[in-house]
Structure formats: C-alpha cells, structure tokens
Design a protein around this motif. Structure first.
Motif, PDB file in Angstrom:
ATOM      1  N   PRO A 251      40.160  25.686  52.457  1.00  0.00           N
ATOM      2  CA  PRO A 251      40.588  27.041  52.080  1.00  0.00           C
ATOM      3  C   PRO A 251      39.994  28.087  53.032  1.00  0.00           C
ATOM      4  CG  PRO A 251      38.746  26.372  50.693  1.00  0.00           C
ATOM      5  CD  PRO A 251      39.030  25.207  51.616  1.00  0.00           C
ATOM      6  N   TYR A 252      40.694  29.216  53.166  1.00  0.00           N
ATOM      7  CA  TYR A 252      40.192  30.337  53.974  1.00  0.00           C
ATOM      8  C   TYR A 252      40.735  31.634  53.387  1.00  0.00           C
ATOM      9  CZ  TYR A 252      38.877  33.012  58.149  1.00  0.00           C
ATOM     10  OH  TYR A 252      38.295  33.928  59.025  1.00  0.00           O
ATOM     11  N   HIS A 253      39.811  32.506  52.927  1.00  0.00           N
ATOM     12  CA  HIS A 253      40.219  33.829  52.439  1.00  0.00           C
ATOM     13  C   HIS A 253      38.990  34.737  52.448  1.00  0.00           C
ATOM     14  CE1 HIS A 253      38.289  32.902  48.572  1.00  0.00           C
ATOM     15  NE2 HIS A 253      38.969  31.754  48.550  1.00  0.00           N
ATOM     16  N   ALA A 254      39.227  36.029  52.257  1.00  0.00           N
ATOM     17  CA  ALA A 254      38.157  37.015  52.382  1.00  0.00           C
ATOM     18  C   ALA A 254      37.103  36.897  51.300  1.00  0.00           C
ATOM     19  CB  ALA A 254      38.764  38.430  52.371  1.00  0.00           C
ATOM     20  N   GLY A 255      37.409  36.182  50.216  1.00  0.00           N
ATOM     21  CA  GLY A 255      36.431  36.029  49.143  1.00  0.00           C
ATOM     22  C   GLY A 255      35.361  34.992  49.429  1.00  0.00           C
TER      23      GLY A 255
END
Length: 623
Positions: A251-255
């Motif tokens: 996964p990759y996201h700003a959170g």
C-alpha cells in the motif's frame, strides 16, 4: 553525447530540435508523453553548455534515484534537499561552485531560501529545467504553490535558458504554464500524446477487486504494476486482498508514515513483479520502465489525471495495459464531491468540465485512443485497433423510454411523497421489489412501481450511470439523492432522444499491442521463444549487478536493451556497443560480464538439449 553517454544512435521525434534550441540559448515549453524522452531534452544541453544544469523537481523522494541513474551513465550529478545532513549539503554546494557537477537537482521550495539563490549566483548555471511543469496550473491535479515562484528565475538570471517540461497539458493548461512561468515568448514543442503500446480498457464495475485479480492472474501474472484507488481505506483493503490471493502488493498513501512510504517506494523500484496499490499521491516521476499495467478501481477526476497515471505503464515501449473499472457509484460519488467542494462557482464549473470529459471517455462508443488524443487537441485515425472499443465494438440502443421511466419515478417521489432517494431505491421501485424500505414508504403504491421489469438491475444501473454522465439527471446532498436537471424536462416531454451504450460481452483481449509502422528506431526487439532462457539469464545477471550496487535493476539496463542483446547475440565489445542503451560508461562497467553471460551454456544444458524444452524457463513477466 547521445551516443557516448546514453548509448542511443538517434533522437526520437522532436528531441533533436528541442536540444539544439536550448543549447543555442532559447527558452522552451515541452509537452511530451511519459516515456517519450523528456529528460534527454535538458540533460544533453546541460552536458554540452558551459556550467551546471539546474533541474527544478518536486520529487524529493526520487532525487536520489534520479541522480544515481545519471551517475550510472558517467554524468556528474547531485541534489540538494531536506533529506541530506549539513555535511552532505556542503559537499554538493562546493562541487556546484567549483563546476564539478553537470546537473544539480533542487526542489522548488528551496528557491524560497535566499541562501540558495546566492549559491546559484556563485556558480555558473547553464540552464534551468522546470520538470513536471503542470504543477504550476492552479486548478490542476498536481498543483504545487511553490511553482508559482519560478517566474523569478528569468528575472534574476535573464540570460540563462529555461526549459519547462510536462507530460500532461491541454491547450488552456499550456497557456497557463507559459503565463505563470513567464515563458510566453518561449518556443512550444508539442509531441504526440499517443502511446501505441498501451491498451486502454474500461470495464463495468461489478466486483472490482475480483475483476482486478482476474486481470492480474490472466494477463499480468508476475508483472509489476500500479493500482489506483480513491481513498486510503480502499488502498489498504485492496492491497490486503491481493496479498491474501498470493499477489505481492504494497500500500502507498499519505496516511502512512514517511519511512514506510519510502520503503515501499524503494521496494517497488528495485524489485521485480511487485504491485503498488496507491492513491494518486504515488507515481509522479516514477521512472520504472517495466510497469506492465496501471489499473484504476475508482473513476479519475479528470482526463489529465487519467492520462498522467496510465502513462506510467510501458515506458520501455513493450505492450502494457491501462484498465479502469467504472460504475454508477463512481459518478454519484464524484458529483457529490464536486457539490461539496471548497471554492467558488467558477471552480466547481471547472471540476464539472473535467469530470464530464472523463465520463465522455468512459461512455464513448468510438475509439478510446482517438477520444483521448482529441482531448489534448490531436487527431487520430478512426480506429487504433488496441483499445476495448476497437477490439469489441459496443452497441448503441434507444434508451429514451428507459430514461423517461427513471425520471418519472423521481418526479412521482417528489410530487406525491415530497421525497428524494438514491439510485438503489429508484431501481427497486422500477423492478417492483417489495423491500422493507419500499414497504416502509408505501412506494409499492406508486404508479411507476414495477414498470421496469424489462431490464435487469445491472442494466438499470447502466442507464442511470449514463444519464448522470449526460447531465440528464443530477445528484445532490450527502446521501447522493437523484434530482431533475435542465435537460430532464426535454426527455420527459419526448423532445430529446437518449442513445445509450450497451457494453458487449467481451472475450479475453489479446495481450499484444497493435503493430505500428511508426514505432521508433530501437524499439524493443521481438523475442523468439527459444531465446527466452537467455533473456532470463541476462535478467538474473542484471539483478545481481543491481543488488551489488544497491540500485534498481533498470538503472543497469532496461528489459528492452536485454532483449536486443539476446536477439543480436554480440560476441565483442564493439558489437555490444551497437545495442541501443549501451553507452561508453556502461560498456566499460558491464561489457565483459554481459559477453560472458551471452557466451555461457545454460548450467543444466547438455550438448544436444533443445533450448526450449523446459516450459518453465521463462520467468513470469516476459511479454
């Protein structure tokens, strides 16, 4: 310089003209698709002109990789950003002032610092390259406020040529870039936006994660790819689902914390066959050439965003897939987001225009590639032969009566019950379903109850989706209730016909991209099956060389270069130097090792063994 450093015999498209223009001191605004060779347009002038080429890039997390890739070619490159300690920054600054660099990367926010501006005054700048220039577009999908300051480059250094580059811009965005960067007098170079090796496909959304898994298992087993989701929660769920199904996904996201994001990005760049599941926070500047697919599980907000994201597939020119799952709820959700967005009415109108263009691409019965190119102001042949609407043309049907039934239901709910409901309740009423909610509100007593049994639920959802796309019905409120629009009355009164698309039942699409006589010189060589074991040995050698140096494998050589080596079978360094992508530095560093692999017999081979007898010789990922 092209031959000696980069290992290519000729420029592609307008590269040569751009390079000569910038070397001559001219300003340029360059639009070129991802994988089209934008970086050469400033790297070669930086090597030819006196001084250091300063590259303004928003991609702090990727600067190290960009510099490593140039150093692998023998180019003296460096960067300055917040990831370095004081001693590292001082060393780079000293190299810049002494003229011991060819290229220096800076983040745009660093130019807010007067110390950086004084540093540039102390050295000799050969050119300014403003990469990802679409970041200056204030209502664009990747807007960066610090880019608005870059007009000062011309004010402070009026004699230094500037080249702004982007892969995605309409005519209006191009003019905005030129105005905001003070490049109105610059020469504009607009390359074709066509990526013939990418197969564009948009599928009706049923069970998107299962549909994605089918795509990966059936067509892209073992391939590297990117999956885009709209929300962080969807990213996590999708990555978890793929992992449970045996697909290695991250996964990759700003959170996520910065360390985790950096680790996942590094693994994706350095390892073969990983799938990155991400929000749009991931991808800009990713130079991984062997991304074989880009999938969207949610509707992109604009054609620009969609094109930018799908362009991360197939940078090596080999066949790749751009796949999107699209459904009614996507349209409802996007309309709700626009209605609730910050900004004035003009801003919301821009968002609506962006969404309408994206919906038109999804709903077209014509060639998707032609529609995509037309959005960017370029013409194309009527049929590309490598998108879903060309491979399996959809039918159209007269949906006027179906549209009237939906609109009549919305009218009856409003007039007779003073109620508004979402798509699910409308469909239940049309199909005559006595659900708890239908009974609770006495909707089974409406005159429209059960008048739509000629269509199935999925078909009604398709009708609703297309009515929303055409603006013939609207969405409002937190719960996405359906309301009439200005166009609804014409349909209800029979003054407007409603042609609708009927999606065909599709056979599995061919994986290979269309043949294209205009493919560039040096395009990836076709690989006969008997040479696949040799290609895999070359890949294994490359992986070991990359591990020893701690760099991504593609920085050693691209797959396309290894394929040409396998096909050409060079036996001397001179012959090897003729392979596209083998420059002087890489020839000196890797030449003997490559020749040894090419000359060696397979470890398990016998003199009379058929090289193609082992069906498992080719690892997953070979096209």
């Amino acid at each position: 310089m092209l031959r000696r450093v980069f290992g290519y015999d000729e420029f592609r498209g307008e590269q040569r003209e751009i390079v000569e223009h910038v070397i001559g001191g001219g300003d340029a605004l360059v639009l070129m698709p991802t994988g089209g060779g934008k970086s050469l347009c400033y790297q070669i002038p930086a090597l030819v002109r006196d001084g250091v080429g300063v590259v303004i890039s928003p991609l702090i997390a990727l600067m190290q990789d960009q510099v490593d890739a140039l150093r692998a070619l023998g180019v003296r490159a460096g960067f300055l950003n917040s990831t370095q300690d004081v001693d590292e920054q001082r060393l780079v600054q000293a190299e810049f002032v002494a003229g011991r660099l060819d290229v220096l990367y800076l983040a745009p926010e660093r130019l807010r610092n007067e110390a950086t501006l004084r540093l540039l005054d102390r050295g000799r700048v050969s050119l300014f390259a403003i990469d990802e220039a679409h970041c200056v577009a204030q209502w664009g999908h990747d807007f960066r406020p610090d880019y608005l300051m870059l007009s000062q480059l011309h004010e402070r250094w009026p004699d230094v040529p500037r080249i702004a580059l982007t892969a995605t811009a309409t005519e209006a965005t191009r003019q905005e870039i030129a105005t905001r960067l003070d490049l109105t007098a610059a020469r504009h170079f607009v390359a074709s936006f066509d990526r013939p090796n990418i197969q564009y496909r948009i599928a009706g959304k049923v069970e998107p994660r299962k549909q994605l898994l089918e795509l990966l298992r059936g067509e892209h087993k073992g391939d590297a790819g990117i999956v885009y989701c709209l929300s962080r929660a969807s990213v996590e769920k999708t990555a978890g689902f793929l992992t449970e199904q045996g697909v290695e996904a991250l996964p990759y996201h700003a959170g996520l914390d910065p360390r985790t994001r950096a680790a996942h990005q590094s693994r994706f760049l350095r390892e073969d066959g990983l799938v990155m599941v991400a929000t749009i926070a991931f991808g800009m500047g990713i130079d991984k050439p062997d991304v074989r697919f880009v999938a969207h599980l949610d509707l992109p907000k604009s054609v620009e965003g969609y094109y930018q994201e799908t362009g991360r597939a197939g940078r090596d020119g080999l066949p790749s897939t751009a796949w999107l799952a699209y459904g009614l709820q996507d349209v409802v959700q996007q309309r709700k987001m626009i209605n609730g967005s910050e900004g004035d009415a003009a801003h919301r109108r821009r968002l609506v225009a962006h969404l309408d263009a994206m919906l038109a691409l999804c709903e077209t019965v014509e060639c998707r590639r032609a529609r995509l190119l037309a959005y960017f102001g370029q013409s194309a042949s009527e049929s590309c032969g490598n998108c879903d609407t060309c491979l399996a043309p959809p039918e159209t049907w007269d949906g006027t009566v179906a549209a009237q039934k939906i609109l009549s239901t919305v009218v009856r709910l409003k007039r007779e019950r003073n109620q508004k409901f979402g798509a699910g309740q409308i469909i239940d009423i049309l199909l005559g379903r006595k659900t708890a909610k239908v009974i609770q509100f006495d909707h089974d007593r409406l005159s429209v109850f059960g008048i739509g049994t000629e269509l199935k639920e999925a078909e009604w959802r398709g009708v609703l989706r297309q009515l929303l796309a055409q603006g013939l019905i609207g969405v409002e409120g937190e719960y996405g209730t359906l309301v009439l629009t200005e166009g609804s009355d014409e349909v209800l009164r029979g003054r407007r016909q409603v042609p609708l698309r009927r999606d065909p039942v599709r056979a599995k699409p061919a994986r290979a991209a269309r043949a294209d006589s205009s493919r560039r010189s040096g395009a990836p060589a076709d690989l006969p099956p008997e040479l696949e074991p040799l290609f895999e040995r070359l890949r294994a050698w490359r992986a070991e060389a990359a591990r020893e140096q701690g760099i991504p494998a593609y920085m050693v050589f691209h797959d396309a270069t290894l394929r040409q080596m396998a096909v050409s079978g060079p036996t001397t360094l001179e012959e090897l130097s003729g392979i596209s992508g083998v420059g002087e530095n890489k020839l000196a560093k890797y030449g003997e090792g490559i020749l040894a692999v090419l000359a060696a017999e397979p470890a398990d081979a016998t003199p009379d063994e058929d090289a193609t007898s082992d069906e498992d010789a080719a690892a997953p990922g070979v096209s």
